[in-house]
Design an enzyme around this catalytic site. Structure first.
Site, PDB file in Angstrom:
ATOM      1  N   HIS A  29      62.405  24.504  74.226  1.00  0.00           N
ATOM      2  CA  HIS A  29      63.587  25.182  74.763  1.00  0.00           C
ATOM      3  C   HIS A  29      63.327  26.681  74.684  1.00  0.00           C
ATOM      4  CE1 HIS A  29      67.511  26.719  75.393  1.00  0.00           C
ATOM      5  NE2 HIS A  29      67.746  26.996  74.132  1.00  0.00           N
ATOM      6  N   ASN A  75      67.252  32.446  78.188  1.00  0.00           N
ATOM      7  CA  ASN A  75      67.706  31.142  77.689  1.00  0.00           C
ATOM      8  C   ASN A  75      68.677  30.535  78.707  1.00  0.00           C
ATOM      9  OD1 ASN A  75      68.949  29.023  76.364  1.00  0.00           O
ATOM     10  ND2 ASN A  75      69.251  30.119  74.438  1.00  0.00           N
ATOM     11  N   CYS A 114      72.199  23.548  74.238  1.00  0.00           N
ATOM     12  CA  CYS A 114      70.786  23.765  74.612  1.00  0.00           C
ATOM     13  C   CYS A 114      69.915  22.534  74.390  1.00  0.00           C
ATOM     14  CB  CYS A 114      70.205  24.949  73.840  1.00  0.00           C
ATOM     15  SG  CYS A 114      71.036  26.477  74.229  1.00  0.00           S
TER      16      CYS A 114
END
Ligand code: ACO
Length: 322
Positions: free
Chosen positions: A249, A279, A112
């Site tokens: 994020h 996500n 990520c």
């Protein structure tokens, strides 16, 4: 010399998966998912739609917005944890699909945090005069890595892509310059067990599935990210009140808010797309940036703070003036 973002693009596959859709597969509910994560829906790539396809769509939009074409691109850095193939790099596949000329193309694997890592790497190429026009892309088909029987993870992730075009511009060496002003990167491999995929070419010979101790990841997130953000800001020579937009994020609304609160950044300056995108790992920051530029919130000249944390553990932050 500064690495300036001259174009931004995003792409989401058409297929929307709601929380209620997932509640048909595992023991969960829309109420639980919204309360614990802020996620309401996510997109899923269709069969036959690869990470590179999402990446190409985002890249073309970014190039158009920059007034550039694939023929101009001499560097492609692709942040992904869901590559089309074990090799070649998805960046090289994207180069072929774009019809870009031979140049530099490679992938970055920082899960990520991949987009933050990729921006920092691209900046180093650019300030050394090794690229005149770079594509930095975050693209993921996370749906392919999920264990759809594990309610602790399958509700959290989505598919998508975001891209930026970077071009070198001479700056004055002040925080008024456009471009990347500073970054910080971190990794702590000792925390691998908190978030990983249980397969790979040199171990199981399989792709594997995502495994996570969510509450442990959560515990580290706010403290780790905040430290990295402050380090990046110090390198850049900026303070939190000067930041126009905080683009985290998009892992979990509670983490976004926790980091913003710790840094003293009020909610109106935080870009959140987690409700609709979930996500999307390395794609989440450029996708959030593309979304907030398309709707007119983020404007050229503004000071942006990007941050992420992911498997590795890895984490980091980038400060840039658009
Ligand atoms: N629906 C209903 N119940 C659930 C679900 C679900 N989808 N998932 C877990 N539960 C249950 C658990 O089984 C547990 O039940 P128990 O008490 O009977 O054992 C209970 O809910 C509490 O579980 P926790 O894991 O402690 O719940 P928490 O409040 O921590 O929320 C969550 C879980 C949403 C995963 C949260 O921990 C989180 O978001 N963590 C961060 C994850 C993250 O950001 N990861 C991405 C990092 S980025 C990357 O690199 C991929």
């Amino acid at each position: 010399m500064r690495s300036v973002v001259t174009g931004v693009g995003g792409f989401l596959p058409a297929h929307v998966v709601s929380n209620d859709d997932i509640a048909q597969l595992v023991e969960t509910s829309d109420e639980w998912i919204v309360e614990r994560t802020g996620i309401r829906s996510r997109r899923r790539a269709d069969e036959g739609q690869a990470t590179s396809d999402l990446a190409v769509a985002a890249a073309l939009e970014a190039l158009t917005n920059a007034g550039r074409s694939p023929a101009d691109v001499d560097l492609i850095i692709m942040a992904t944890t869901t590559p089309d193939l074990t090799f070649p790099a998805t960046a090289a596949i994207v180069q072929r699909k774009l019809g870009a000329p031979p140049g530099i193309a490679f992938d970055i694997q920082a899960v990520c945090s991949g987009f933050v890592y990729a921006m920092a790497v691209a900046d180093n190429f650019m300030v050394r005069g090794l690229s005149r026009c770079a594509l930095v892309i975050g693209a993921e088909t996370m749906s392919r890595l999920l264990d759809w029987t594990d309610r602790g993870t399958c509700v959290l992730f989505g598919d998508g892509a975001g891209a930026v075009v970077l071009e070198p511009r001479a700056g004055q060496g002040t925080t008024a310059d456009r471009g990347i002003l500073g970054f910080s990167l971190r990794a702590d491999g000792a925390k691998q067990d908190l978030l990983y995929v249980d397969g790979g070419p040199s171990t199981t010979g399989t792709v594997g599935k995502l495994r996570m101790q969510g509450n442990q990841v959560f515990r580290h997130a706010v403290v780790n990210i905040s430290e990295a953000v402050l380090a990046a800001a110090e390198t850049a020579g900026v303070t939190m009140p000067e930041v126009d937009w905080f683009i985290p994020h998009q892992a979990n609304q509670r983490i976004l808010e926790g980091v913003a609160k710790r840094l003293g950044i009020d909610g109106e300056r935080v870009i959140s797309t987690v409700a609709e995108h979930a996500n999307t790992s390395a794609a989440s920051i450029p996708l959030a940036l593309a979304t907030a530029m398309a709707d007119g919130r983020i404007k050229p000249g503004q000071l942006l703070l990007l941050e992420a944390m992911g498997g590795g553990l890895t984490w980091g932050a980038v400060v840039l003036r658009l």
